[in-house]
Design a protein around this motif. Structure first.
Motif, mmCIF file in Angstrom:
data_model
loop_
_atom_site.group_PDB
_atom_site.id
_atom_site.type_symbol
_atom_site.label_atom_id
_atom_site.label_comp_id
_atom_site.label_asym_id
_atom_site.label_seq_id
_atom_site.Cartn_x
_atom_site.Cartn_y
_atom_site.Cartn_z
ATOM 1 N N PHE A 81 0.828 -1.208 0.000
ATOM 2 C CA PHE A 81 0.000 0.000 0.000
ATOM 3 C C PHE A 81 0.860 1.255 0.000
ATOM 4 O O PHE A 81 0.502 2.262 -0.611
ATOM 5 N N ARG A 82 2.004 1.193 0.670
ATOM 6 C CA ARG A 82 2.911 2.350 0.685
ATOM 7 C C ARG A 82 3.398 2.667 -0.728
ATOM 8 O O ARG A 82 3.395 3.819 -1.157
ATOM 9 N N PHE A 85 0.264 4.051 -2.891
ATOM 10 C CA PHE A 85 -0.308 5.358 -2.590
ATOM 11 C C PHE A 85 0.745 6.419 -2.268
ATOM 12 O O PHE A 85 0.858 7.426 -2.960
ATOM 13 N N THR A 130 -4.197 6.758 5.091
ATOM 14 C CA THR A 130 -3.342 5.669 5.588
ATOM 15 C C THR A 130 -3.854 5.117 6.919
ATOM 16 O O THR A 130 -3.732 3.920 7.188
ATOM 17 N N PHE A 133 -6.730 2.723 6.033
ATOM 18 C CA PHE A 133 -6.215 1.450 5.522
ATOM 19 C C PHE A 133 -5.549 0.639 6.627
ATOM 20 O O PHE A 133 -5.655 -0.593 6.661
ATOM 21 N N LEU A 171 2.623 1.646 7.638
ATOM 22 C CA LEU A 171 2.076 2.361 6.480
ATOM 23 C C LEU A 171 1.879 3.836 6.788
ATOM 24 O O LEU A 171 2.167 4.702 5.939
ATOM 25 N N GLN A 280 1.451 -4.031 -7.993
ATOM 26 C CA GLN A 280 1.158 -4.485 -6.639
ATOM 27 C C GLN A 280 0.370 -5.793 -6.650
ATOM 28 O O GLN A 280 0.545 -6.643 -5.779
#
Length: 559
Positions: A81-82, A85, A130, A133, A171, A280
């Motif tokens: 996710f890092r 996004f 973040t 998530f 994250l 990803q």
């Protein structure tokens, strides 16, 4: 940022010069950029080395046990996710938008408040998204983790969920660190952000040794190190942000989503989300395949990739970064011959390094793995699993390195579409091949899939090179193929020479210390390999060696 220590490299900006004063300013700017580039290259290399030591620490404490696999998965999940996004948004959308605000400030100081509101809105947006998530990841961890392991032991699966919950907040802190990096890089301040991955690796290593006696297991100690290291990455950059009079504050969510700057960032980043999502998704599928291929597969792939990334970081990334400004200059001036010559020379340099390194590494792979990782918890089975992955990863080293050289040629011609399409094709091939090979060949199959996909990526880039008229593809292919063939033959001869002395040299060392028993013989065999290779290059009057010799000769003559 970690995991892959991606930093935004300084790129030269065109400067209009009129008169000696502006010429001097331009020269000073170029020198500053060179210094920044050299500094970042050194910090990246240092971070890669410490990243390898971090993996050695993990190997010493966890080996290729279930805990090692659990830690690898729990660390990779927030990183997905890092990269999707935070990292993507900062480099593609935030920095260009922030630079436009800075330019407006310089033209009209009254615009400073608009910049302040934009930074507040962006900081709020990143923190909010973040956090959402992260909370979802923590809540859903017990439901997600069983899909990424073949273990049926409820205690082990539960521990995997615990590690995921401990590390998911990474994250948040790493995304904030990326935001601070974007501010600093937008103001042409690079060193603080370049140094943070070094701090991260040091903290994870220290936490592993200091906290392991006081935690349930060493994996939790490393997980605490990850959160601590990520937090330090953000906190270390904050004073530099404040020093440059950039305020870090929250605002309302309404203002965050309606701010003209953040809306522009969202518009810019939206198209790239789809391309990044393919990357990803590939990583996610690879994690799922590795987790269900057998115990120790995820961690052995991680150990192998870290070695490969260190080798790539030493030469491929550096060459690709160095040639981009010159390629851009030649492209802008429409100097096609110079553009083609530089690109071909760069591919040949990579060939001269990557192919011999591949042959030597594959011939001595078992010894390299033992030297770097072998310990009490890194058993003979761990050596076997990692060695299997490493052999197949190394088959793709040349193609990965060449891709890092060809891609800048497209960027120099302002073509970002073709490398993106090539990347998506590469990852589609990777997923398909990995799905076929994971069960029968386990980690070796997943590693081989990456190498095959990298080779496909190289072929597609050459096809696009011809189609988009990026460079003279025929000239490149002919020059590359003939040189690759020559270096392949030289590498086989040099490998044979090193292999002949391998057994007697290793037999001389039996002290019980792996650094002596494996390290010293590897150096001796490596020197023999290099000596034979260099001798062949000199005898055949290799053009690259001749060029280096002439340059050193000129320097010697000047002295």
């Amino acid at each position: 940022m970690e995991e892959n220590e991606k930093t935004v490299q300084p790129t030269p900006e065109p400067v209009q010069t009129e008169g000696s004063a502006q010429s001097a300013a331009s020269a000073a700017n170029k020198k500053s950029l060179v210094r920044s580039g050299l500094s970042l290259s050194f910090l990246t290399l240092l971070s890669r080395i410490l990243g390898l030591i971090r993996e050695m620490t993990k190997a010493a404490f966890l080996g290729t046990s279930f805990l090692a696999d659990a830690f690898t998965f729990a660390f990779q999940l927030p990183n997905l996710f890092r990269r999707l996004f935070a990292e993507n948004s900062i480099s593609v959308a935030f920095i260009p938008t922030f630079k436009s605000y800075i330019e407006q400030e310089q033209a009209d100081p009254s615009k400073k408040q608009e910049t302040k509101e934009f930074l507040k809105a962006t900081f709020t947006l990143i923190s909010f998204l973040t956090t959402v998530f992260t909370l979802l990841g923590i809540l859903l961890a017990p439901l997600i983790t069983p899909f990424f392991t073949e273990s049926n032991d409820p205690e082990l699966v539960s521990e995997m969920a615990v590690l995921t919950r401990i590390m998911f907040p990474y994250l948040i802190v790493i995304s904030i660190a990326a935001f601070f990096q974007g501010i600093l890089n937008g103001m042409k301040i690079f060193a603080p952000s370049g140094f943070t991955p070094v701090l991260f690796n040091l903290i994870v290593i220290l936490a592993s040794y200091i906290l392991s006696p006081y935690t349930v297991n060493p994996a939790r100690a490393m997980a605490i190190g990850v959160i601590s290291g990520g937090s330090v990455q953000a906190l270390f950059q904050l004073p530099f942000v404040l020093k440059n009079r950039r305020t870090v504050q929250f605002t309302s969510l309404k203002k965050a989503f309606t701010n003209p700057g953040t809306r522009k960032v969202l518009r810019l980043v939206a198209p790239t989300i789809f391309g990044m999502a393919a990357y990803q998704l590939n990583d996610l599928v690879s994690m799922w395949l590795a987790g269900n291929a057998g115990p120790g597969i995820q961690s052995s792939l991680s150990y192998s990739l870290r070695l490969q990334e260190l080798i790539l970081g030493i030469f491929a990334v550096s060459v690709g970064t160095v040639i981009l400004p010159d390629l851009t200059s030649f492209a802008d001036k429409k100097l096609d011959k110079e553009f083609n010559d530089l690109l071909l020379s760069s591919i040949r340099i990579i060939t001269l390094i990557a192919i011999p390194v591949t042959f030597f590494a594959m011939s001595f792979s078992d010894n390299i793995i033992r030297l770097v990782y072998k310990s009490k918890n890194f058993t003979e089975e761990s050596v076997m699993l990692t060695n299997k992955a490493f052999l197949f990863h190394m088959t793709g080293l040349f193609f990965i390195a060449v891709n890092r050289i060809i891609s800048p040629a497209f960027y120099a011609k302002k073509n970002t579409k073709s490398p993106t399409i090539a990347g998506v094709i590469c990852f589609a091939v990777n997923m398909a091949v990995a799905a076929c090979l994971a069960k029968p060949f386990q980690g070796g199959g997943i590693a081989l899939a990456l190498s095959i996909a990298s080779a496909v990526n190289t072929i597609v880039l050459f096809v696009f090179m011809k189609k988009d008229k990026i460079a003279d593809a025929s000239f490149m292919l002919k020059g590359t193929f003939l040189y690759v063939l020559r270096i392949l033959i030289f590498s086989v001869v040099a490998t044979a020479a090193a292999y002949l002395i391998k057994k007697p040299v290793f037999a001389l060392f039996n002290t019980g210390n792996r650094f002596i028993d494996q390290g010293v013989p590897l150096v001796i065999c490596g020197l023999a390999f290099a000596a034979v290779g260099v001798l062949l290059l000199v005898i055949t009057k290799d053009p690259l060696v001749a060029t280096i010799w002439r340059r050193f000769g000129k320097k010697g003559g000047k002295k």
